[in-house]
Design an enzyme around this catalytic site. Structure first.
Site, short mmCIF file in Angstrom:
data_model
loop_
_atom_site.label_atom_id
_atom_site.label_comp_id
_atom_site.label_asym_id
_atom_site.label_seq_id
_atom_site.Cartn_x
_atom_site.Cartn_y
_atom_site.Cartn_z
N LYS A 1 0.81 -1.23 0.00
CA LYS A 1 0.00 0.00 0.00
C LYS A 1 0.84 1.28 0.00
O LYS A 1 0.43 2.28 -0.57
CB LYS A 1 -0.97 0.00 1.18
N ARG B 1 -7.93 -0.73 16.94
CA ARG B 1 -8.40 -0.47 15.58
C ARG B 1 -9.38 -1.60 15.26
O ARG B 1 -10.40 -1.70 15.94
CB ARG B 1 -7.23 -0.35 14.60
C1 LIG Z 1 -0.40 -1.43 6.58
C2 LIG Z 1 -0.67 -2.73 7.25
C3 LIG Z 1 0.38 -3.61 7.46
C4 LIG Z 1 1.82 -3.31 7.08
O1 LIG Z 1 2.39 -2.44 8.00
P1 LIG Z 1 3.93 -2.00 7.85
O2 LIG Z 1 4.18 -1.19 9.06
O3 LIG Z 1 4.02 -1.21 6.59
O4 LIG Z 1 4.74 -3.24 7.80
C5 LIG Z 1 0.08 -4.82 8.07
N1 LIG Z 1 -1.18 -5.12 8.45
C6 LIG Z 1 -2.22 -4.30 8.25
C7 LIG Z 1 -3.58 -4.71 8.69
C8 LIG Z 1 -1.99 -3.06 7.66
O5 LIG Z 1 -3.02 -2.22 7.47
#
Ligand SMILES: *Cc1c(COP(=O)(O)O)cnc(C)c1O
Length: 354
Positions: free
Chosen positions: A37, A130
């Site tokens: 993302k 969350r």
């Molecule tokens: C964005 C996200 C991740 C990845 O997090 P990083 O800190 O970029 O490794 C993992 N799990 C969920 C649910 C996320 O939204």
């Protein structure tokens, strides 16, 4: 479209970071998912992650998974799906993270209509507040309901930490996920394929050898893409210089550092403040706050001072620099996580894959 400003994306660095994370995770019984993302799931980036040995690509948004539909590898949707996108979730994601029965029902129906079985991981909230149910009984009840739905297959439990509430992955909270999974497995006589413990924020715990037995998935975005994890600290064996930004100088003038008679607000409704450094050589770069927040970028030439900017202009003090900048010269910037996100999202910034 003009060449500058552009964000440079070093794909070989992403592949190398991924390779290193895959092999270190393997040592601890973890198979990472690669989260795209931050890079808006440009297929070049997804492919670079696959080239590094990750086989499951994950993103928060269905539009992003769609962009990577043609790539090999399984796809996982990270953000709890909306009922209105159930058809697309089943079409573009093999797995999704879930916390609501109504949505599971919609996914099951969509899967049956597409003659598929959709895999789901149920999210449990271990205190970051969350997504996911906070009370264990709720997650256990949701698991019962999920197992009864014909179009979906319950394949795991997951949790998300260090995102909203700043709660770190710990031995204690990860163990609670393992024990909850054991309850589900015992009650239904099933084996869950995935115990998805954390994001890159879980790496320090793993590298300390403290990740409880049973946690077998970390969802890695920032670490494979930028070499950072918990608290944005660098992750060992990764590089942090995957992304940088180049902007072009369109004006250089010597000017006073304080406006002659500043009484009005700036373009964003703030009262501007100035440091009087006397007459200084200033440069304007063709990039502005519509592209990226000024506090998310850092000039690689450390003698440059960012003075400010407006929507489309970035104003720099280049007086202390030994470089002989000219009109048309390029200035390079390092980017924070937020800076990369904004630059990747902006349609005004060229994406330059290297
Ligand atoms: C964005 C996200 C991740 C990845 O997090 P990083 O800190 O970029 O490794 C993992 N799990 C969920 C649910 C996320 O939204």
């Amino acid at each position: 479209m003009s060449v500058y400003p552009c964000i440079n994306i070093h794909l070989d660095t992403i592949t190398r970071n991924t390779q290193n994370m895959v092999s270190v995770c393997q040592h601890y019984g973890v198979t990472p998912a690669g989260v795209t993302k931050l890079a808006c799931a440009y297929p070049e980036v997804g492919q670079a992650i696959l080239n590094g040995g990750i086989q499951l690509l994950a993103d928060s948004r269905i539009v992003n998974l769609k962009k990577m539909h043609h790539l090999d590898g399984q796809k996982m949707l990270l953000r709890i799906p909306a009922i209105s996108e159930a058809d697309e979730v089943v079409q573009y994601a093999n797995i999704s993270l879930n916390s609501e029965f109504a949505t599971l029902e919609a996914l099951s129906n969509a899967a049956l209509a597409q003659h598929k079985i959709h895999q789901v991981i149920l999210m449990h909230d271990l205190g970051d507040l969350r997504e996911g149910a906070f009370f264990e009984e709720e997650t256990l009840a949701l698991a019962r309901q999920a197992i009864a739905l014909p179009g979906i297959n319950l394949v795991g439990l997951g949790t998300n930490l260090a995102c909203y509430g700043g709660v770190e992955p710990t031995v204690d909270n990860q163990s609670r996920l393992v024990s909850l999974a054991k309850q589900v497995e015992t009650e239904h006589n099933i084996k869950l394929k995935y115990l998805s413990g954390a994001s890159s924020a879980g790496l320090p715990l793993m590298l300390n050898g403290e990740l409880p037995q049973g946690i077998n998935q970390l969802r890695l975005g920032a670490s494979v893409l930028m070499g950072i994890g918990l608290n944005d600290d660098p992750v060992p064996n990764t590089r942090q210089d995957t992304f940088d930004l180049t902007a072009e100088i369109v004006e250089i003038k010597v000017k006073p550092s304080v406006p002659a008679n500043s009484t009005a607000l700036d373009a964003f409704g703030n009262k501007p403040e100035f440091v009087d450094r006397g007459l200084r050589k200033r440069a304007i770069c063709a990039i502005g706050k519509q592209d990226v927040d000024i506090d998310q970028i850092t000039p690689k030439d450390s003698s440059i001072i960012i003075i400010g900017g407006s929507s489309d202009h970035l104003i720099l003090d280049i007086d202390d620099s030994e470089h002989d900048y000219k009109i048309g010269s390029r200035i390079e910037f390092d980017l924070s996580y937020g800076g990369v996100l904004q630059c990747m999202t902006s349609e005004y910034i060229t994406k330059h894959f290297i």
